[in-house]
Scaffold this active site. Sequence first.
Site, PDB file in Angstrom:
ATOM      1  CG  HIS A  77       0.158   7.510  -6.386  1.00  9.35           C
ATOM      2  ND1 HIS A  77      -1.187   7.413  -6.152  1.00  9.35           N
ATOM      3  CD2 HIS A  77       0.548   6.271  -6.781  1.00  9.35           C
ATOM      4  CE1 HIS A  77      -1.583   6.174  -6.389  1.00  9.35           C
ATOM      5  NE2 HIS A  77      -0.555   5.463  -6.768  1.00  9.35           N
TER       6      HIS A  77
HETATM    7  C1  UD1 Z   1       3.214   1.763  -6.154  1.00  4.32           C
HETATM    8  C2  UD1 Z   1       2.406   0.912  -7.132  1.00  4.32           C
HETATM    9  C3  UD1 Z   1       1.068   1.595  -7.409  1.00  4.32           C
HETATM   10  C4  UD1 Z   1       0.348   1.926  -6.129  1.00  4.32           C
HETATM   11  C5  UD1 Z   1       1.264   2.767  -5.251  1.00  4.32           C
HETATM   12  C6  UD1 Z   1       0.632   3.166  -3.943  1.00  4.32           C
HETATM   13  C7  UD1 Z   1       3.740  -0.336  -8.789  1.00  4.32           C
HETATM   14  C8  UD1 Z   1       4.129  -0.393 -10.212  1.00  4.32           C
HETATM   15  N1  UD1 Z   1       3.077   0.787  -8.421  1.00  4.32           N
HETATM   16  O1  UD1 Z   1       3.521   2.997  -6.808  1.00  4.32           O
HETATM   17  O2  UD1 Z   1       0.258   0.721  -8.169  1.00  4.32           O
HETATM   18  O3  UD1 Z   1      -0.826   2.650  -6.425  1.00  4.32           O
HETATM   19  O4  UD1 Z   1       2.453   1.988  -4.993  1.00  4.32           O
HETATM   20  O5  UD1 Z   1       1.489   3.983  -3.231  1.00  4.32           O
HETATM   21  O6  UD1 Z   1       4.002  -1.265  -8.051  1.00  4.32           O
HETATM   22  N2  UD1 Z   1       9.103   5.881  -2.049  1.00  4.32           N
HETATM   23  C9  UD1 Z   1       9.493   6.348  -0.827  1.00  4.32           C
HETATM   24  N3  UD1 Z   1       9.177   5.610   0.266  1.00  4.32           N
HETATM   25  C10 UD1 Z   1       8.499   4.446   0.192  1.00  4.32           C
HETATM   26  C11 UD1 Z   1       8.118   3.978  -1.068  1.00  4.32           C
HETATM   27  C12 UD1 Z   1       8.411   4.703  -2.179  1.00  4.32           C
HETATM   28  O7  UD1 Z   1      10.102   7.394  -0.712  1.00  4.32           O
HETATM   29  O8  UD1 Z   1       8.221   3.832   1.265  1.00  4.32           O
HETATM   30  C13 UD1 Z   1       9.402   6.686  -3.266  1.00  4.32           C
HETATM   31  C14 UD1 Z   1      10.686   6.311  -3.926  1.00  4.32           C
HETATM   32  O9  UD1 Z   1      11.273   7.458  -4.411  1.00  4.32           O
HETATM   33  C15 UD1 Z   1      10.233   5.439  -5.076  1.00  4.32           C
HETATM   34  C16 UD1 Z   1       8.910   6.098  -5.427  1.00  4.32           C
HETATM   35  O10 UD1 Z   1       8.355   6.524  -4.184  1.00  4.32           O
HETATM   36  O11 UD1 Z   1      11.143   5.430  -6.125  1.00  4.32           O
HETATM   37  C17 UD1 Z   1       7.953   5.193  -6.118  1.00  4.32           C
HETATM   38  O12 UD1 Z   1       7.740   3.991  -5.340  1.00  4.32           O
HETATM   39  P1  UD1 Z   1       7.310   2.642  -6.088  1.00  4.32           P
HETATM   40  O13 UD1 Z   1       7.074   1.560  -5.115  1.00  4.32           O
HETATM   41  O14 UD1 Z   1       8.238   2.370  -7.217  1.00  4.32           O
HETATM   42  O15 UD1 Z   1       5.941   3.015  -6.785  1.00  4.32           O
HETATM   43  P2  UD1 Z   1       4.709   3.917  -6.282  1.00  4.32           P
HETATM   44  O16 UD1 Z   1       4.676   5.151  -7.096  1.00  4.32           O
HETATM   45  O17 UD1 Z   1       4.646   4.058  -4.803  1.00  4.32           O
END
Ligand code: UD1
Length: 381
Positions: A223
């Site tokens: 991811h």
């Molecule tokens: C975040 C953390 C990362 C961790 C990861 C575990 C930061 C910078 N990154 O990354 O260190 O390893 O979590 O998962 O804080 N989304 C959903 N549903 C959710 C959450 C996210 O669909 O419940 C999607 C959305 O499109 C969002 C994308 O995932 O834009 C990324 O989510 P985000 O929280 O920005 O970062 P992660 O890649 O999950």
Amino acid sequence: MSSPEPNAKALRPARGRRPRIVAVAGARPNFMKIAPLLHEIRRRGTLEAFLVHTGQHYDSAMSDGFFQDLGIPDPDANLGVGSGSHAVQTAEVMTKMEAILLEQRPDAVLVVGDVNSTLAATIAGVKLNIPVAHVEAGLRSFDRGMPEEINRLLTDAVSTWLFVSEPSGETNLLREGVDPARIHFAGNVMIDTLLAQLDRARGLDTVQRLGLSAREYAVLTLHRPSNVDDPARLSDLFDVLEEIQQRLPVVFPVHPRTAEAIQSRLGGRTLKLRTTPPLGYLDFLRLMADARLVLTDSGGIQEETTVLGVPCLTLRVNTERPVTVEQGTNRIVGNDPRVIRAEVAKILEGGHRKGRVPDRWDGQAAKRIVDVLERDLGERS
Ligand code: UD1
């Protein structure tokens, strides 16, 4: 080690109440780190905990399921920030945390890990002169292109208590000029959770349910922006992973960010892998425990596989968790298909060392942390 010198006024609890801690969790890897701390605080009853969920992760598979699996009490507040750019997400958590902190007037803020919620809650706390305790401090990948590295550096720079999980954490902080009195080698809270839950996980039929046999499959997670945001790199990675799948099944629970990248950047490519939706904590632990090998770009999984004695190939060019390579089962393989192919072959031929469990990854890290907080906050009451 002597106690730190946080702001004395902020540390003085209001008369007649126990020292209060606002504990913060926001994204999936935070939940298994905050769980043992909350359990320990509640078990002792000497401190009061107020749990804030920032809402950075909000899908049930990324959040609620973990609360249930780990017996984490319902959050006292959910900030509901959701997804957004780094600045938007961080700013939203800061704004909403400030309101909570003004209302709760805690004696300390407790943050874990390195996600955007960690940094945002830290800034909100220190700006109100509330001391911050950072659990999993001092880890460094030395790659400032990683958002987590920025979060780690900034959180550590302003936190009062720095609880480190492995020796490199202490070395890094000392190199950055941190006062040794702020550093505590507590061990690994994520491993507290793993050890507490392993028997329960082993009782699940996850492996059979997915039609797999013990030690005859690989587990994959992917991811990181550095792997999934570049279509050419992601496509090359999938090519080699599909090749591996011809030798043994590769189970791939797909993170929402990666699912989105497959749709938007790879034209909805159908993967010849055993894809599943994101799994709950216990199911995933069950799968890892019996895997022949794990391929991942996650931070925490490098640690979990080390404790489980399962070979781990990290699909990154660096790690902020070097003890997993020096002592554990982890090998950093980057994203070059030739290297990945060769390292998988070595494991399948039996050539991977068993490793050993690092010092203080013993299920007692939360106890050591609460000992320190209890002492330092209690002294001032
Ligand atoms: C975040 C953390 C990362 C961790 C990861 C575990 C930061 C910078 N990154 O990354 O260190 O390893 O979590 O998962 O804080 N989304 C959903 N549903 C959710 C959450 C996210 O669909 O419940 C999607 C959305 O499109 C969002 C994308 O995932 O834009 C990324 O989510 P985000 O929280 O920005 O970062 P992660 O890649 O999950």
